[in-house]
Design a protein around this motif. Structure first.
Motif, mmCIF file in Angstrom:
data_model
loop_
_atom_site.group_PDB
_atom_site.id
_atom_site.type_symbol
_atom_site.label_atom_id
_atom_site.label_comp_id
_atom_site.label_asym_id
_atom_site.label_seq_id
_atom_site.Cartn_x
_atom_site.Cartn_y
_atom_site.Cartn_z
ATOM 1 N N LYS A 1 -3.183 4.286 0.369
ATOM 2 C CA LYS A 1 -2.460 3.265 0.674
ATOM 3 C C LYS A 1 -1.598 2.748 -0.461
ATOM 4 N N GLN B 1 1.239 4.955 -1.431
ATOM 5 C CA GLN B 1 2.276 4.726 -0.496
ATOM 6 C C GLN B 1 3.147 3.655 -0.457
ATOM 7 N N ASN B 2 2.489 2.494 -0.739
ATOM 8 C CA ASN B 2 3.222 1.437 -0.992
ATOM 9 C C ASN B 2 3.982 1.311 -2.214
ATOM 10 N N TRP C 1 5.478 3.793 -3.696
ATOM 11 C CA TRP C 1 6.558 4.589 -3.626
ATOM 12 C C TRP C 1 7.761 4.065 -2.719
ATOM 13 N N GLU C 2 7.328 3.276 -1.746
ATOM 14 C CA GLU C 2 8.171 2.529 -0.849
ATOM 15 C C GLU C 2 8.858 1.503 -1.628
ATOM 16 N N ARG D 1 7.083 7.541 12.082
ATOM 17 C CA ARG D 1 7.375 7.320 10.734
ATOM 18 C C ARG D 1 6.159 6.550 10.026
ATOM 19 N N GLY D 2 5.339 6.036 10.632
ATOM 20 C CA GLY D 2 4.102 5.447 10.082
ATOM 21 C C GLY D 2 3.200 6.588 9.687
ATOM 22 N N LYS E 1 4.619 8.237 6.410
ATOM 23 C CA LYS E 1 3.904 7.437 5.420
ATOM 24 C C LYS E 1 2.640 7.538 4.987
ATOM 25 N N SER E 2 1.890 8.055 6.039
ATOM 26 C CA SER E 2 0.342 8.052 5.686
ATOM 27 C C SER E 2 0.164 9.365 5.159
ATOM 28 N N SER F 1 7.539 12.659 1.103
ATOM 29 C CA SER F 1 8.533 11.970 0.029
ATOM 30 C C SER F 1 9.835 11.960 0.707
ATOM 31 N N LYS G 1 14.152 7.388 2.761
ATOM 32 C CA LYS G 1 14.361 6.501 4.050
ATOM 33 C C LYS G 1 15.714 5.991 4.286
#
Length: 822
Positions: A10, A13-14, A16-17, A107-108, A111-112, A116, A119
Motif C-alpha cells: 500500500k 502504490q500510494n 507511485w500514484e 481501477r482499484g 492499483k492493488s 504501472s 493514469k
C-alpha cells in the motif's frame, strides 16, 4: 526486517500514484517503448487470466524503464457491448451505471496489483469523447466508400437479440453466449474489409518473427484466398420458361476445374435469389417451401453436419457437354461463401458424394489413380489421371486445372478468378449499449450523415432495458431529428455499432497528449514517436489471448490500413510484436464460474500480497503455455519473497555497487557471484526474445541460494543490488522497499555483466575404469595431463589396487579413462 505485504504494498502504490511514477515523458528525444495489453471488458472483477495478461505487460514496461526508455504503458476499458446490457436486465440497473461502477472497482484492483499504467491516458470506449472521435472516423469511411448499407440474410442470435459478424459465429454459435445462430433477412451496415483482402493476406509476411505462427496461419485461413474457375450454368429453355424468363442461369466458382466433366448436379443455397423468387411467386409446393425454411433457420454448423436438400425441378446445361444437369437446394451451400451456388462433383468430393448417395443422384468418375483402380464406395480426391474428359483425357489432374481454365477463357464461357473466404464486416447491432451509428434516415434525402460539428450522437440515458427489442427504437424523442441536408423531419439510425469497432483503434487513442486529450483522437506528432522505431512500426509489445486472432487482431489490422488511406497514419500494421499468453487453468479446466474453479485475485492479494500473485503467474509456466493453478506453488512464491526481503538485512547500505577483487574471494564467494551474474545474463536473454520469465526467476532463486552459502558482505550487497534490479519488474513492491532502504534507488538501472566471474579456476572431471564411471575429481583449469592422471589415480585407488594400468586416456575438460587388466 519482517515482511508485511499489506503495509509495504500500500505504501509503494500510494508513492507511485503521488509521484506520477509511470507517466510517459513528452521528451521525444528519448528512446521509447510502447507496451500494451488487450484491454478488458469491465465485468467488475479481474480474473486470473487478466492478472497474467497485465503482469506480463507490466514486467516489460518496468524492465524498459530500468533500461532508460520512455515507456507508454496505458490501460483502457472495452466498455460497450452486450454483457453490460444483459447485466442491466438481470440486475435491474442501467448499463452505464453498471459499467462505470465496475470500471472504478477494476481501477482499484489494478492499483492493488502494482500495475504501472499511465493514469493520465486512462479511458473507456463508452466515453462520449471516444464516441465523438469514432463517429467522425465512421463518417470519413462512409465518404470514402468503405461503409455501406444493404439487406441480406444475416447471422442472428436469438438469445442476444442482435446480428453477428461472420467472425463472431464460432462453430455455428454466438461468440458471446454460445447459443445457436440462425439466419435473418435484415438491413445491415458493412465495412468493406474485402477491399483489403489481398493486402491483409500479403502483409502477414511483415509480421513473421514478431507474431506467433499460429495466429498468422489462423488469419491466412480465415481470409481464405483461393484461385479457380468462374463460369455460368445456363438454364435450359423449359426451366427459363418456368422462371418466367427472370433468370438465364447462375454463376459458380470452383477450385477444381479438372473435375468439370464429373458435374452431375448443381446446388443453390436456401437463401439464393432464384430460390427466393420461386417461393415468392408460388413456383414451389408447400412441402418444398417448408423444407427450405427449415434449412434457412438452421445454424451454419448444423447445415454442415447432416446433408439435406430438395429438388427445384430445374435443369441447367453443362457448359462443355451441353447435357442437362438437375438443380437442387442444399443445406450445405452458404450464401456467405462464393455466389451461393456450387457445381457438384460427387465422384471427387466427399460432401457432394454424401448428398448424391442420399438422394440417388448420378456419380460420374473422371479422375483415376495413376495405374490403379477406382473404388466405388468413396470419392477419389487425390491427384490422378483424367478420363471421360474428352480432349483432356490422360492428363495429370493437377496440370489439367490450368489447361481447362485456358480453354474456358478461349471459348469465352468462363474466366480465371480469385475468391476470398473473407466477407465484408457487418457492424450493425440491434442493442442499446453501443456507439450510435451517426446517420439519419430522411424521406427526401435518403441516408444522410450527421454533421461533424453535431457529434457525438450520444445515447439517451432515460431508457428501459427489457431484453425485448432495441430501446432506441421505442424511445419517445431521441430518434426524432431534423435532416442535416434539407432540415425536414427525419429519423436517427437506431442500430449501434459492433463493439469490435471500438477495439479496432483504441491503441491509437493512447497516442494523444493529455494536454490535448479533448481536442484530438490522436496526434501525428505522438503517432510518429510512439508508433515508429528503427525501421519498425506499431506497438512494440502487444499482449493478449490467442482467442482474438481472427476478431480483434484482424479488425485492428484493417482499421490501420483504412486510417493510412484516410491520411491519418503512414504505416500498415498496428502491432510489431505480439505475445499470446496461455489460459489459466484449475483442475485441468479453464477457470469459469460455471465450473466453480475460479480463483479470486483479491483473495490472493489479501492473504499473500500482490507480489506473490505476480511471481506465481510468471514462474508457474512460460507465458505462451497454459498455466495450471497450484496452491502449493503460490505458497512457495510467498515464502521466496519473504526470504528475499528478510535476508536483505545482511546487505549494507551503499550508494554504489561494491567494487570486488574477484581473485581474492573464496570458492563459495566466487560461486555466489557467478550465479548472480548468470541470473543477470539470463534476464537479458529473456527480454530480448524468449520471454520465459520462469527461467529468469529460477536463475534469481539459484543465485539467492548461492549467496546463502557464503558470508562476504560485499558479495551479499553486490548480489542484492543486481537481484533486486532483475526482480523489480516481477515483484516491484518488495524491490522498491529494499532499494530505498539499502541502495537509494540506484539499483533500478541496467547492470553490466562482469566476464571475470565466469572464468573457472577449477573443473570437475569424471574418472572411468575400463569405461565404467567410478568417481569425480576437481582439478585446476590449467592442470597438466600428468597432474590430472596423478589426482585421478589417487581418488580411484580402491579400484586400481592390485591391477595393472595398460592405457591412460585424458579427454580435456571432460573425463579420465584408465584401462586395466587383472
Amino acid at each position: 526486517m519482517n515482511y508485511s505485504s499489506k503495509e509495504l504494498e500500500k505504501q509503494w502504490q500510494n508513492y507511485w500514484e503521488k509521484n506520477r511514477s509511470f507517466e510517459p515523458s513528452e521528451d521525444f528525444t528519448k528512446p521509447k517503448k510502447y507496451i500494451l495489453s488487450m484491454f478488458p471488458f469491465p465485468s467488475g472483477r479481474l480474473h486470473m487470466g487478466h492478472v497474467r495478461n497485465y503482469t506480463l505487460s507490466d514486467t516489460f514496461a518496468r524492465y524498459y524503464r530500468q533500461q532508460g526508455f520512455n515507456v507508454l504503458h496505458p490501460i483502457g476499458f472495452d466498455s460497450f457491448g452486450m454483457p453490460a446490457e444483459n447485466a442491466a436486465i438481470k440486475n435491474g440497473s442501467h448499463p452505464k451505471k453498471w459499467t462505470y461502477d465496475n470500471i472504478d472497482y477494476m481501477r482499484g484492483e489494478f492499483k492493488s496489483l502494482g500495475f504501472s499504467f499511465s493514469k493520465e491516458r486512462d479511458m473507456a470506449t463508452s466515453d462520449e469523447l471516444y464516441t465523438k472521435f469514432e463517429q467522425g472516423f465512421i463518417i470519413d469511411m462512409y465518404e470514402k466508400g468503405l461503409l455501406y448499407r444493404k439487406k441480406g440474410f444475416l447471422n442472428w442470435c436469438p438469445s442476444c437479440h442482435t446480428v453477428l459478424a461472420n467472425e463472431q459465429v464460432i462453430d455455428g454459435s454466438c461468440w458471446r453466449c454460445d447459443n445457436d445462430v440462425v439466419k435473418k433477412d435484415m438491413n445491415q451496415y458493412y465495412f468493406k474489409i474485402t477491399q483489403y483482402g489481398d493486402e491483409l493476406l500479403s502483409d502477414l509476411s511483415k509480421l513473421e518473427g514478431g507474431w506467433p505462427k499460429q495466429v498468422l496461419t489462423m488469419q491466412e485461413n480465415w481470409i481464405g484466398k483461393s484461385n479457380g474457375l468462374e463460369f455460368k450454368l445456363r438454364f435450359d429453355d423449359k426451366s427459363k420458361e418456368k422462371l418466367n424468363d427472370k433468370f438465364d442461369g447462375f454463376s459458380v466458382f470452383t477450385t477444381r476445374p479438372d473435375t468439370i466433366y464429373g458435374v452431375s448436379y448443381a446446388a443453390l443455397a436456401p437463401e439464393h435469389e432464384i430460390v427466393s423468387y420461386m417461393i415468392e411467386n408460388s413456383l414451389l409446393d408447400k412441402e418444398t417451401i417448408e423444407k427450405i425454411k427449415e434449412m434457412k433457420n438452421a445454424s451454419s454448423i448444423d447445415r454442415q453436419k447432416e446433408k439435406s436438400g430438395v429438388s427445384l425441378n430445374l435443369q441447367v446445361l453443362h457448359p462443355l457437354t451441353k447435357k442437362s444437369v438437375p438443380i437442387w437446394v442444399a443445406n450445405f451451400v452458404l450464401m456467405d461463401y462464393g455466389s451461393g451456388a456450387v457445381m457438384a462433383v460427387p465422384a471427387h468430393d466427399e460432401r457432394d458424394f454424401d448428398f448424391a448417395k442420399k438422394y440417388d443422384l448420378p456419380i460420374k468418375w473422371v479422375i483415376k489413380p495413376f495405374g490403379g483402380e477406382l473404388g466405388a464406395d468413396k470419392p477419389f480426391t487425390d491427384v490422378g489421371e483424367l478420363f471421360n474428359s474428352e480432349m483432356f483425357d490422360g492428363m495429370n489432374s493437377k496440370d489439367a486445372q490450368s489447361k481447362i481454365i485456358e480453354y474456358f477463357e478461349a471459348q469465352k464461357i468462363g474466366k480465371k478468378t480469385t475468391n476470398f473466404r473473407l466477407k465484408d464486416w457487418g457492424v450493425s447491432r440491434q442493442r442499446y449499449w453501443g456507439a450510435p451509428i451517426p446517420f439519419v434516415h430522411c424521406h427526401d434525402c435518403g441516408i444522410v450523415m450527421e454533421k461533424k460539428e453535431n457529434l457525438p450522437v450520444a445515447l439517451p440515458e432515460d431508457i428501459q432495458i427489457t431484453g425485448e427489442g432495441n430501446p432506441l427504437e421505442n424511445h419517445p424523442t431521441w430518434k426524432y431529428c431534423k435532416c442535416p441536408e434539407c432540415g425536414k423531419d427525419a429519423i436517427r439510425e437506431t442500430d449501434t455499432m459492433d463493439t469490435f469497432v471500438e477495439s479496432s483503434w483504441y491503441f491509437l487513442r493512447f497516442c494523444a497528449s493529455p494536454k490535448n486529450w479533448e481536442k484530438e483522437a490522436f496526434s501525428k506528432e505522438q503517432i510518429k514517436y510512439w508508433m515508429h522505431q528503427q525501421g519498425h512500426s506499431g506497438v512494440d509489445h502487444y499482449i493478449g489471448g490467442i482467442e482474438h486472432a481472427i476478431l480483434h487482431l484482424l479488425y485492428a489490422r484493417f482499421f490501420t490500413k483504412v486510417f493510412r488511406d484516410l491520411g491519418y497514419l503512414d504505416f500498415d500494421e498496428p502491432f510489431d510484436k505480439l505475445l499470446t499468453q496461455g489460459m489459466v487453468l484449475k483442475d485441468g479446466a479453464k477457470m469459469s464460474k460455471s465450473k466453480g474453479n475460479t480463483v479470486d485475485p483479491d483473495a490472493i492479494i489479501e492473504k499473500y500480497g500482490a507480489d506473490t500473485a505476480r511471481l506465481f503467474i510468471l514462474f508457474a509456466a512460460p507465458p505462451t503455455q497454459e498455466l495450471e493453478w497450484n496452491d502449493n506453488t503460490v505458497e512457495g512464491a510467498y515464502k521466496f519473497i519473504k526470504r528475499f526481503f528478510e535476508r536483505s538485512a545482511n546487505v549494507y547500505k551503499t550508494d554504489s555497487i561494491p567494487a570486488i577483487l574477484h581473485s581474492k574471494l573464496t570458492k563459495e564467494e566466487k560461486f555466489a557471484r557467478k550465479k548472480v551474474y548468470e541470473a543477470l545474463v539470463r534476464a537479458e536473454d529473456v527480454y530480448k526474445e524468449k520471454y520465459t520469465f520462469n527461467t529468469m526467476i529460477a536463475g534469481a532463486m539459484e543465485a539467492m541460494n548461492a549467496l546463502n552459502l557464503q558470508s562476504n558482505s560485499d558479495v551479499w550487497s553486490e548480489g542484492y543490488w543486481i537481484l533486486t534490479s532483475i526482480m523489480e519488474p516481477v515483484i516491484p513492491h518488495v524491490c522498491w522497499e529494499i532499494s530505498s532502504q539499502k541502495f537509494s534507488f540506484k539499483n533500478l538501472a541496467p547492470q553490466m555483466v562482469i566476464e571475470e566471474v565466469f572464468e573457472e579456476e577449477s573443473i570437475m572431471l569424471g574418472v572411468s575404469i575400463n569405461g565404467k564411471r567410478r568417481c569425480e575429481i576437481e582439478v585446476a583449469i590449467d592442470a597438466s595431463q600428468d597432474n590430472i592422471l596423478e589426482i585421478a589415480k589417487q581418488n580411484a585407488h580402491k579400484w586400481l589396487e592390485g591391477k595393472t594400468i595398460i592405457k591412460e586416456i585424458v579427454v580435456p575438460k571432460k573425463l579420465v579413462n584408465l584401462v586395466i587388466k587383472d
